[in-house]
Every structure is written in structure tokens, then in C-alpha cells.
Motif scaffolding. Structure first.
Motif, PDB file in Angstrom:
ATOM      1  N   UNK A   1       0.817  -1.213   0.000  1.00  0.00           N
ATOM      2  CA  UNK A   1       0.000   0.000   0.000  1.00  0.00           C
ATOM      3  C   UNK A   1       0.852   1.264   0.000  1.00  0.00           C
ATOM      4  N   UNK A   2       2.110   1.179   0.441  1.00  0.00           N
ATOM      5  CA  UNK A   2       2.986   2.349   0.488  1.00  0.00           C
ATOM      6  C   UNK A   2       4.293   2.175  -0.268  1.00  0.00           C
ATOM      7  N   UNK A   3       4.653   0.964  -0.583  1.00  0.00           N
ATOM      8  CA  UNK A   3       5.919   0.657  -1.240  1.00  0.00           C
ATOM      9  C   UNK A   3       5.653   0.008  -2.592  1.00  0.00           C
ATOM     10  N   UNK A   4       6.632   0.113  -3.482  1.00  0.00           N
ATOM     11  CA  UNK A   4       6.600  -0.613  -4.748  1.00  0.00           C
ATOM     12  C   UNK A   4       7.648  -1.708  -4.665  1.00  0.00           C
TER      13      UNK A   4
ATOM     14  N   UNK B   1       5.977  11.842  -2.486  1.00  0.00           N
ATOM     15  CA  UNK B   1       4.964  11.594  -3.507  1.00  0.00           C
ATOM     16  C   UNK B   1       5.344  11.981  -4.923  1.00  0.00           C
ATOM     17  N   UNK B   2       6.615  12.252  -5.177  1.00  0.00           N
ATOM     18  CA  UNK B   2       7.047  12.639  -6.518  1.00  0.00           C
ATOM     19  C   UNK B   2       7.272  11.435  -7.425  1.00  0.00           C
ATOM     20  N   UNK B   3       7.582  10.295  -6.835  1.00  0.00           N
ATOM     21  CA  UNK B   3       7.839   9.084  -7.607  1.00  0.00           C
ATOM     22  C   UNK B   3       6.744   8.075  -7.273  1.00  0.00           C
ATOM     23  N   UNK B   4       5.912   7.761  -8.265  1.00  0.00           N
ATOM     24  CA  UNK B   4       4.848   6.783  -8.040  1.00  0.00           C
ATOM     25  C   UNK B   4       5.297   5.394  -8.487  1.00  0.00           C
ATOM     26  N   UNK B   5       4.450   4.414  -8.262  1.00  0.00           N
ATOM     27  CA  UNK B   5       4.804   3.017  -8.577  1.00  0.00           C
ATOM     28  C   UNK B   5       5.192   2.834 -10.035  1.00  0.00           C
TER      29      UNK B   5
END
Length: 134
Positions: A65-68, A96-100
């Protein structure tokens, strides 16, 4: 059993390494704790290690939910003939600059290394494009 989280800060990111407990309750606590500590960081964060949990277990589901998860979806244990995946490389950006999707595009050559002797687990590795930190 007491466990530790090694945290090393670099110029562009924070790198963490851990070896989680054999009990599900402890692993769930570890997942919550490392996620909480990650959210305190100002830089992207990596965590890797032996999480002693298969992909469907609660502690791994909680991480998602918080990590890729960037590591290869291949068995890592036991080293001589791997049948289960319990070792991971994960990334998150508390700002929040880098998403999955961006993490997954930046991760290249994720693999389980064919090394059956050095440890009771197979090593895991991947490459990350430095461009992701710009």
C-alpha cells in the motif's frame, strides 16, 4: 526476537536493510514500523532484505500500500533449490514525486542471482536509473 533496521542516507536517497522475524505477528509489526519511518524521510527510500514472508502474506500486502516491490518475482529460498520468495527490494517516495509506475520503469534487470553457496538465500539485485531522482 529483536531485529534491526540498518538505515544509510545517501545524497539522493535513503537505503535500508533488514532481516525480519520468523513470526507473522513480528513481520506485521516490522512492515508497519518501516513504513512509518519511511514517511519521516525527505528523500526516496529503498528497503531490502530477508522479510521471511511470501508475497501473499499480510506483512507483504501491507507493504504494497505504500511501497513498490521492485525485485524479481522469483523464488529466493533455499539457495540450493529455491521454491519460495521471501527476499525483496522495495522503494517508496514519502514526498509523492515518484509513483509506482515510475519506480517500475526505472528498475532494470531485476533478478535472483544464481548463487547457491554464499548464503542460505539466493542474492537479489536490480539496477535503478539515476534519472528517477531528478
Amino acid at each position: 526476537e529483536k531485529r534491526l533496521l540498518l538505515v544509510v542516507e545517501f545524497e539522493d536517497f535513503v537505503f535500508c536493510c533488514s532481516h525480519w522475524s520468523l513470526t507473522a505477528e513480528d513481520r506485521n509489526t516490522s512492515a508497519a514500523l518501516v513504513t512509518s519511518k519511511m514517511k519521516e524521510q525527505q528523500k526516496p527510500v529503498f528497503i531490502c532484505g530477508d522479510f521471511n514472508a511470501e508475497p501473499t502474506e499480510d506483512s507483504i500486502s501491507a507493504l504494497k500500500s505504500d511501497w513498490t516491490i521492485l525485485s524479481a518475482d522469483e523464488p529466493t529460498f533455499p539457495a540450493d533449490n529455491p521454491t519460495v520468495r521471501i527476499d525483496y527490494i522495495c522503494a517508496a517516495d514519502p514526498q509523492g514525486k515518484i509513483d509506482s509506475e515510475r519506480w517500475l520503469k526505472a528498475a532494470k534487470n531485476a533478478r535472483v542471482v544464481n548463487e547457491p553457496v554464499a548464503s542460505d538465500h539466493r542474492p537479489i539485485a536490480l539496477e535503478i536509473s539515476r534519472d528517477i531522482f531528478k
